[in-house]
Design a protein around this motif. Structure first.
Motif, PDB file in Angstrom:
ATOM      1  N   ARG A 167       0.842  -1.189   0.000  1.00 55.09           N
ATOM      2  CA  ARG A 167       0.000   0.000   0.000  1.00 55.09           C
ATOM      3  C   ARG A 167       0.882   1.246   0.000  1.00 55.09           C
ATOM      4  NH1 ARG A 167      -2.604   0.023   6.063  1.00 55.09           N
ATOM      5  NH2 ARG A 167      -2.929   2.230   5.656  1.00 55.09           N
ATOM      6  N   VAL A 168       0.525   2.204  -0.829  1.00 57.74           N
ATOM      7  CA  VAL A 168       1.232   3.484  -0.855  1.00 57.74           C
ATOM      8  C   VAL A 168       0.195   4.547  -0.535  1.00 57.74           C
ATOM      9  CG1 VAL A 168       2.628   5.073  -2.199  1.00 57.74           C
ATOM     10  CG2 VAL A 168       2.849   2.626  -2.581  1.00 57.74           C
ATOM     11  N   ASP A 169       0.202   5.000   0.717  1.00 57.93           N
ATOM     12  CA  ASP A 169      -0.795   5.972   1.146  1.00 57.93           C
ATOM     13  C   ASP A 169      -0.257   7.389   1.105  1.00 57.93           C
ATOM     14  OD1 ASP A 169      -2.481   3.951   1.594  1.00 57.93           O
ATOM     15  OD2 ASP A 169      -2.202   3.856   3.767  1.00 57.93           O
ATOM     16  N   LEU A 170       1.021   7.527   0.741  1.00 58.42           N
ATOM     17  CA  LEU A 170       1.626   8.850   0.827  1.00 58.42           C
ATOM     18  C   LEU A 170       1.191   9.701  -0.358  1.00 58.42           C
ATOM     19  CD1 LEU A 170       5.142   7.620   1.924  1.00 58.42           C
ATOM     20  CD2 LEU A 170       3.307   8.510   3.369  1.00 58.42           C
ATOM     21  N   ALA A 171       0.893  10.970  -0.064  1.00 60.42           N
ATOM     22  CA  ALA A 171       0.365  11.852  -1.097  1.00 60.42           C
ATOM     23  C   ALA A 171       1.493  12.472  -1.912  1.00 60.42           C
ATOM     24  CB  ALA A 171      -0.457  12.952  -0.442  1.00 60.42           C
ATOM     25  N   VAL A 172       1.158  12.949  -3.092  1.00 55.03           N
ATOM     26  CA  VAL A 172       2.115  13.670  -3.926  1.00 55.03           C
ATOM     27  C   VAL A 172       2.575  14.912  -3.164  1.00 55.03           C
ATOM     28  CG1 VAL A 172       2.310  15.054  -6.042  1.00 55.03           C
ATOM     29  CG2 VAL A 172       1.180  12.819  -6.102  1.00 55.03           C
ATOM     30  N   GLY A 173       3.867  15.171  -3.205  1.00 52.94           N
ATOM     31  CA  GLY A 173       4.398  16.323  -2.480  1.00 52.94           C
ATOM     32  C   GLY A 173       5.024  15.952  -1.148  1.00 52.94           C
ATOM     33  N   THR A 174       4.787  14.734  -0.662  1.00 55.73           N
ATOM     34  CA  THR A 174       5.346  14.310   0.636  1.00 55.73           C
ATOM     35  C   THR A 174       6.866  14.190   0.550  1.00 55.73           C
ATOM     36  OG1 THR A 174       3.356  12.992   0.904  1.00 55.73           O
ATOM     37  CG2 THR A 174       5.134  12.579   2.460  1.00 55.73           C
ATOM     38  N   GLU A 175       7.532  14.674   1.593  1.00 54.08           N
ATOM     39  CA  GLU A 175       8.995  14.532   1.669  1.00 54.08           C
ATOM     40  C   GLU A 175       9.332  13.172   2.273  1.00 54.08           C
ATOM     41  OE1 GLU A 175      11.204  16.817   0.731  1.00 54.08           O
ATOM     42  OE2 GLU A 175       9.972  18.630   0.498  1.00 54.08           O
ATOM     43  N   VAL A 176      10.185  12.425   1.597  1.00 52.70           N
ATOM     44  CA  VAL A 176      10.568  11.106   2.115  1.00 52.70           C
ATOM     45  C   VAL A 176      12.087  10.944   2.040  1.00 52.70           C
ATOM     46  CG1 VAL A 176       8.411   9.877   1.684  1.00 52.70           C
ATOM     47  CG2 VAL A 176      10.089  10.102  -0.152  1.00 52.70           C
ATOM     48  N   LYS A 177      12.564   9.900   2.698  1.00 56.78           N
ATOM     49  CA  LYS A 177      14.000   9.591   2.661  1.00 56.78           C
ATOM     50  C   LYS A 177      14.176   8.087   2.618  1.00 56.78           C
ATOM     51  CE  LYS A 177      16.543  13.276   4.879  1.00 56.78           C
ATOM     52  NZ  LYS A 177      17.523  13.543   5.925  1.00 56.78           N
ATOM     53  N   SER A 178      15.344   7.656   2.212  1.00 50.67           N
ATOM     54  CA  SER A 178      15.633   6.231   2.198  1.00 50.67           C
ATOM     55  C   SER A 178      16.805   5.934   3.116  1.00 50.67           C
ATOM     56  CB  SER A 178      15.981   5.788   0.784  1.00 50.67           C
ATOM     57  OG  SER A 178      16.453   4.458   0.829  1.00 50.67           O
ATOM     58  N   PRO A 179      16.705   4.876   3.931  1.00 50.21           N
ATOM     59  CA  PRO A 179      17.836   4.501   4.793  1.00 50.21           C
ATOM     60  C   PRO A 179      19.099   4.213   3.974  1.00 50.21           C
ATOM     61  CG  PRO A 179      15.876   3.264   5.393  1.00 50.21           C
ATOM     62  CD  PRO A 179      15.550   3.988   4.131  1.00 50.21           C
ATOM     63  N   ALA A 180      18.927   3.862   2.690  1.00 57.61           N
ATOM     64  CA  ALA A 180      20.093   3.551   1.878  1.00 57.61           C
ATOM     65  C   ALA A 180      20.913   4.811   1.615  1.00 57.61           C
ATOM     66  CB  ALA A 180      19.664   2.921   0.555  1.00 57.61           C
ATOM     67  N   ARG A 181      20.249   5.989   1.510  1.00 56.40           N
ATOM     68  CA  ARG A 181      20.959   7.253   1.274  1.00 56.40           C
ATOM     69  C   ARG A 181      20.336   8.338   2.150  1.00 56.40           C
ATOM     70  NH1 ARG A 181      20.413   4.716  -3.441  1.00 56.40           N
ATOM     71  NH2 ARG A 181      22.330   4.106  -4.497  1.00 56.40           N
ATOM     72  N   PRO A 182      20.596   8.282   3.449  1.00 55.99           N
ATOM     73  CA  PRO A 182      19.899   9.179   4.379  1.00 55.99           C
ATOM     74  C   PRO A 182      20.199  10.654   4.140  1.00 55.99           C
ATOM     75  CG  PRO A 182      21.573   7.884   5.538  1.00 55.99           C
ATOM     76  CD  PRO A 182      21.511   7.366   4.151  1.00 55.99           C
ATOM     77  N   GLY A 183      21.291  10.962   3.394  1.00 53.72           N
ATOM     78  CA  GLY A 183      21.622  12.369   3.170  1.00 53.72           C
ATOM     79  C   GLY A 183      20.890  12.972   1.998  1.00 53.72           C
ATOM     80  N   GLN A 184      20.065  12.160   1.356  1.00 49.08           N
ATOM     81  CA  GLN A 184      19.412  12.638   0.140  1.00 49.08           C
ATOM     82  C   GLN A 184      17.917  12.846   0.385  1.00 49.08           C
ATOM     83  OE1 GLN A 184      19.441   9.864  -3.339  1.00 49.08           O
ATOM     84  NE2 GLN A 184      20.744  11.483  -4.167  1.00 49.08           N
ATOM     85  N   GLU A 185      17.447  14.060   0.086  1.00 51.07           N
ATOM     86  CA  GLU A 185      16.017  14.310   0.271  1.00 51.07           C
ATOM     87  C   GLU A 185      15.262  13.885  -0.982  1.00 51.07           C
ATOM     88  OE1 GLU A 185      15.422  18.408   1.321  1.00 51.07           O
ATOM     89  OE2 GLU A 185      17.082  18.278   2.762  1.00 51.07           O
ATOM     90  N   ALA A 186      14.051  13.393  -0.802  1.00 50.10           N
ATOM     91  CA  ALA A 186      13.238  12.998  -1.953  1.00 50.10           C
ATOM     92  C   ALA A 186      11.830  13.515  -1.754  1.00 50.10           C
ATOM     93  CB  ALA A 186      13.227  11.479  -2.095  1.00 50.10           C
ATOM     94  N   ARG A 187      11.182  13.841  -2.875  1.00 53.65           N
ATOM     95  CA  ARG A 187       9.813  14.314  -2.796  1.00 53.65           C
ATOM     96  C   ARG A 187       8.986  13.506  -3.798  1.00 53.65           C
ATOM     97  NH1 ARG A 187       6.978  19.553  -2.516  1.00 53.65           N
ATOM     98  NH2 ARG A 187       8.870  20.581  -1.861  1.00 53.65           N
ATOM     99  N   ILE A 188       7.808  13.093  -3.386  1.00 55.60           N
ATOM    100  CA  ILE A 188       6.968  12.285  -4.278  1.00 55.60           C
ATOM    101  C   ILE A 188       6.337  13.197  -5.334  1.00 55.60           C
ATOM    102  CG2 ILE A 188       4.959  10.770  -4.421  1.00 55.60           C
ATOM    103  CD1 ILE A 188       5.553   9.861  -1.591  1.00 55.60           C
ATOM    104  N   LEU A 189       6.618  12.884  -6.620  1.00 54.37           N
ATOM    105  CA  LEU A 189       6.067  13.697  -7.703  1.00 54.37           C
ATOM    106  C   LEU A 189       4.790  13.089  -8.259  1.00 54.37           C
ATOM    107  CD1 LEU A 189       8.993  14.877 -10.010  1.00 54.37           C
ATOM    108  CD2 LEU A 189       7.823  16.126  -8.214  1.00 54.37           C
ATOM    109  N   GLU A 190       4.718  11.774  -8.233  1.00 56.39           N
ATOM    110  CA  GLU A 190       3.599  11.112  -8.879  1.00 56.39           C
ATOM    111  C   GLU A 190       3.428   9.711  -8.298  1.00 56.39           C
ATOM    112  OE1 GLU A 190       4.202  10.828 -13.112  1.00 56.39           O
ATOM    113  OE2 GLU A 190       2.364   9.654 -13.357  1.00 56.39           O
ATOM    114  N   VAL A 191       2.180   9.300  -8.066  1.00 57.73           N
ATOM    115  CA  VAL A 191       1.896   7.920  -7.654  1.00 57.73           C
ATOM    116  C   VAL A 191       0.859   7.385  -8.633  1.00 57.73           C
ATOM    117  CG1 VAL A 191       1.060   6.408  -5.827  1.00 57.73           C
ATOM    118  CG2 VAL A 191       2.290   8.484  -5.227  1.00 57.73           C
ATOM    119  N   LYS A 192       1.236   6.337  -9.362  1.00 58.93           N
ATOM    120  CA  LYS A 192       0.321   5.800 -10.370  1.00 58.93           C
ATOM    121  C   LYS A 192       0.031   4.341 -10.042  1.00 58.93           C
ATOM    122  CE  LYS A 192       1.578   5.408 -14.644  1.00 58.93           C
ATOM    123  NZ  LYS A 192       2.525   5.947 -15.624  1.00 58.93           N
ATOM    124  N   ARG A 193      -1.236   4.013 -10.026  1.00 59.79           N
ATOM    125  CA  ARG A 193      -1.594   2.629  -9.751  1.00 59.79           C
ATOM    126  C   ARG A 193      -1.577   1.843 -11.053  1.00 59.79           C
ATOM    127  NH1 ARG A 193      -4.399  -0.208  -5.565  1.00 59.79           N
ATOM    128  NH2 ARG A 193      -5.302  -2.062  -6.513  1.00 59.79           N
TER     129      ARG A 193
END
Lengths: 505, 372
Positions: free
Chosen positions: A400-426
């Motif tokens: 399940r991907v409940d996060l909305a477009v625009g949400t700021e996220v990060k990955s433990p693999a690259r914690p120094g890198q910021e990411a923002r969700i641009l699009e979620v397509k089912r």
């Protein structure tokens, strides 16, 4: 409790063996922890009865109080415990290392100890005992009427320091063995039964030829496994009561000493099984690899330790009976920050913990299917362009991907890198395609190409989450700058004569 | 303690208990009952006045509740201290800590009435005194160990609070004397909560007494006075504690308790709870009464370990704690839940969602465990 631990509990209830809840250990476990197994006299607020303590599993030091209602004997117990614990604490201060605090102009180099004390008690009540004994001894006067040895108030201040830090989940200076074990393993019994050390360990490490469920039940019998304290078994208390009466009524010194030695033996017999369980627990925990953030948190503990040791030498006034409002507010804010940061760090260090957040929709995992490493978008200044590559993640069909477009996220693999969700397509098969815009974490480069390893490759499996272990803590003004509306800077607590004379009946 | 529990002549509950003397209801028992109101087993055992500790022992489960001689001595010493010299310490406490203007210090000892300790006599005398004091015909600072009654699950319970005083703000207050310490004004929250629950039982019984006597219940305070040792000393320390929440909860739980007689009526005619009978007979009768075991029972119920083994036998999810139970809505056995996880059984429509959540968690658990 979350669904993952429910599944682990269900599995354990079927197999009769504890199930792991983590893939790494999230608490620092020192090379040389100080283990304390205390007993108190039933019915009293805090009347130490006995303790086994020390850093050597083979040679615990036995402390007993043969006449717990005697005030002088109680303080003698505190003195003897102080001699052991303060020596251990001093031993941690022999080597120091430099570290820096602050940024830019406020950058400052300081020294901290290479080691910090770590106190291990059997259970949560053991932590309460440390707090109570600290409260009881830290306000005592070392001169005048009711004077106690100098080491007694020092012991009290340190014990209070331990107990105060024990409330912080990211601190490892005072830990309860049952909580440590239950954080790493799920048993097939309830959490209230898990607070029984012998029974919990029976699930994790059942004796040969038995299964955990059966061994845990057998371990509940106080005649076989005395309670891990500080409360004693009421049946044992009858024996003890009889011995203490005989001790009081002994007609001569030799007879009294004989009964005294018998009391010591009985008390030691009540604590030794727990002492062994404590070290068995230490062994089991050492077998687990340490989480990546653990050394960082321990470094912070070492800093608190160094600072408190310096404070004791410079000022040395004891902690107040109760926190003032300003101190309490500050402490609460720190506690909330610590909880949030600790939870995030745990998830980053441990995929099994992260899985909890994947189930609740606060994290998702997918495989990189596409990337655009040369993407530029208009910057804030008119006409400017900034480098913002994108990657596309394809999730599994049941994620399940409940996060909305625009949400700021990060990955433990690259914690120094910021990411923002641009699009979620089912997608048609039920999976999702998530497009993420990346910012920073390219080894300080502002233009393509991305240095190797900084931009995810196609086929790489990544987890992204809203958790952020580096989130800035809430800022409160310095204590000295507390505005007058809040009572001005708080005054340190001055112990009074009343504190020193406080009865300890 | 001898009991004079009132019993109608043809009483199923009394027949179940057999010739053994009945155990009285206490405030502690009532709070335990309301802690788990769904437990028919405990409701019937208590209403019938069965000695649960003895019963548990008879069916092979020695209860592990005992009081340490040290704790007992301390408790008695503290009670003695508070009551010493016609409640001198309590009066001092009322004056100094609660600034109660205490003019007279008239204490009536209700531990006995004219040398007689029978509960119903003491209860009648308590009612008489309360009526006099409440209507202003008489003054008493403290009633020592009064006796009140309360209807619980169709049975009359006789209750003995430590004391009653009506001098704080002109209202009747229940006084509880406990020997756990209040350190820097803070006592063990669990112990205080338990004391508050018991105090609520007494306050409710006091309401009952007022209503029976046709007195206005506004004279009863919704606070009680908790007296406990201060810091590490033996000096009494007291604080008023609000009970409104506990009172609401208690009233609600008492109204939910099914009449123990109705529950007992469903038992087969041969059923017995007479502790002199054989273990087999007792076990089959106990089994016929539905228990509602949760891990918290272990801390207060003598039968808990019996019920726990029974819950293990039928794989009840509640035995693993409320967390597990809440994650298995509609699934009444952990074995069924495991079958859903293994895919050897298909969940019904009602359980489908919970089962899917469990399956997703199990799958993720396998994946992430392997990842490390």
């Amino acid at each position: 409790m979350n669904v993952l631990s429910t599944v682990a509990t269900l599995t354990a209830s079927r197999t009769g063996r504890a199930e792991p809840l983590t893939t790494v250990r999230h608490q620092h476990l020192d090379e040389k922890p100080f283990v304390l197994v205390p007993l108190t006299l039933a019915g009293e607020a805090c009347a130490p009865l006995a303790a086994l303590s020390g850093t050597d599993p083979e040679h615990p030091t036995l402390l007993t109080v043969r006449q717990p209602r005697n005030r002088a004997e109680r303080f003698r117990f505190a003195e003897r415990l102080a001699a052991l614990l303060l020596a251990y604490i001093d031993g941690c201060r022999t080597e120091t290392e430099p570290y820096t605090v602050g940024r830019g102009k406020e950058k400052e180099e300081r020294l901290r100890c290479r080691r910090a004390p770590q106190l291990l008690v059997p259970n949560g009540e053991g932590i309460s005992y440390v707090r109570l004994l600290g409260r009881l001894t830290r306000l005592r006067a070392t001169e005048g009427p009711y004077a106690v040895d100098q080491s007694v108030p020092t012991l009290g201040k340190w014990l209070t320091w331990f107990a105060d830090l024990a409330e912080f989940p990211d601190s490892g200076v005072l830990l309860a063995m049952t909580r440590l074990l239950a954080a790493n393993w799920a048993t097939g019994q309830s959490s209230s039964e898990d607070s029984h050390l012998a029974s919990l360990l029976a699930w994790i490490d059942p004796p040969e030829g038995s299964d955990g469920a059966r061994a845990a039940r057998e371990a509940e019998d106080p005649a076989v496994w005395p309670p891990a304290g500080p409360s004693t078994d009421p049946v044992f208390d009858r024996t003890l009561h009889e011995l203490m009466t005989r001790y009081d009524e002994a007609s001569d010194g030799r007879g009294r000493e004989a009964v005294g030695r018998q009391i010591d033996r009985e008390l030691s017999g009540q604590m030794l099984p727990t002492w062994r369980l404590m070290w068995r627990g230490v062994e089991l925990l050492r077998e687990l690899p340490e989480g990546a953030h653990v050394p960082g948190r321990w470094a912070l503990d070492r800093r608190w330790f160094s600072e408190y040791a310096e404070y004791l030498e410079a000022d040395g006034r004891p902690q107040a009976r109760r926190d003032q409002a300003v101190r309490a507010a500050r402490r609460l804010a720190r506690l909330e920050d610590a909880v949030t940061r600790y939870e995030a760090q745990r998830a980053y260090d441990d995929p099994l913990v992260m899985a909890e957040y994947e189930l609740t929709g606060e994290a998702f995992t997918g495989t990189v299917t596409a990337r655009d490493g040369d993407r530029f978008i208009p910057g804030e200044r008119p006409g400017s362009q900034v480098w913002r590559p994108t990657i596309t993640l394809r999730t599994g069909t049941d994620v399940r991907v409940d996060l909305a477009v625009g949400t700021e996220v990060k990955s433990p693999a690259r914690p120094g890198q910021e990411a923002r969700i641009l699009e979620v397509k089912r997608e048609d098969d039920g999976g999702h395609a998530v497009v993420l815009q990346l910012k920073g974490g390219f080894a300080r480069k502002r233009t393509p190409p991305a240095p190797p390893g900084t931009l995810a490759e196609a086929g790489e499996e990544l987890t992204y989450t809203t958790l952020n272990p580096t989130a800035m803590p809430s800022a409160l003004p310095d204590e000295e700058n507390t505005p007058w509306t809040h009572g001005g800077p708080p005054q340190p607590y001055e112990p009074t004569d009343e504190d020193a004379e406080e009865t300890w009946e | 303690m001898p009991s004079q529990q009132s019993e109608p002549p043809d009483n199923r509950l009394a027949r179940l208990r057999g010739p053994q003397p009945p155990q009285p209801y206490t405030a502690r028992k009532i709070t335990a009952l309301t802690a788990n109101p769904a437990c028919a087993r405990r409701a019937v055992l208590d209403a019938a006045g069965v000695d649960k500790a003895l019963l548990a022992q008879r069916v092979g489960y020695e209860p592990r509740f005992g009081q340490s001689p040290f704790a007992l001595a301390r408790e008695q010493a503290f009670h003695g201290l508070v009551k010493w010299g016609s409640y001198a310490e309590l009066i001092r406490l009322l004056r100094e800590q609660l600034s109660v203007p205490v003019a007279e210090a008239h204490v009536t000892d209700l531990n006995e009435v004219g040398g007689n300790t029978a509960l119903h006599l003491r209860e009648r005398e308590t009612r008489r005194l309360i009526t006099h004091v409440a209507s202003g015909q008489d003054v008493r600072l403290i009633l020592d160990r009064p006796v009140l009654t309360l209807e619980v699950a169709g049975q009359t319970a006789y209750l003995e609070p430590d004391a009653l005083t009506h001098r704080i703000g002109g209202k009747f207050h229940v006084v509880l004397i406990r020997s756990f310490a209040a350190i820097d004004g803070q006592a063990n929250p669990t112990a205080v909560a338990e004391a508050a629950k018991q105090a609520a039982v007494y306050v409710l019984a006091l309401h009952h007494a007022f209503e029976t006597a046709g007195l206005p219940t506004e004279q009863i305070s919704h606070e009680f006075l908790l007296v406990c040792p201060k810091d590490f000393s033996n000096r009494p320390y007291g604080r008023l504690i609000d009970l409104r929440q506990e009172l609401d909860a208690l009233q609600f739980q008492l109204s939910r308790l099914r009449r123990a007689e109705d529950l007992a009526a469903q038992l087969p005619e041969t059923a017995t709870l007479d502790t002199a009978r054989s273990a087999d007979e007792l076990s089959s009768s106990i089994e016929a009464l539905d228990a509602s075991y949760t891990p918290s029972c272990l801390s207060f119920c003598e039968m808990a370990r019996y019920c726990r083994d029974e819950a293990d036998g039928c794989a009840s999810p509640a035995r693993l704690g409320s967390g597990v139970r809440n994650d298995l809505p509609g699934i009444d056995s952990t074995r069924t839940a495991l079958d859903y996880l293994d895919g050897v059984a298909a969940p019904g429509e009602a359980e489908a969602e919970a089962a899917a959540r469990l399956r997703a968690a199990a799958r993720l658990r396998r994946l992430r465990q392997g990842a490390a």
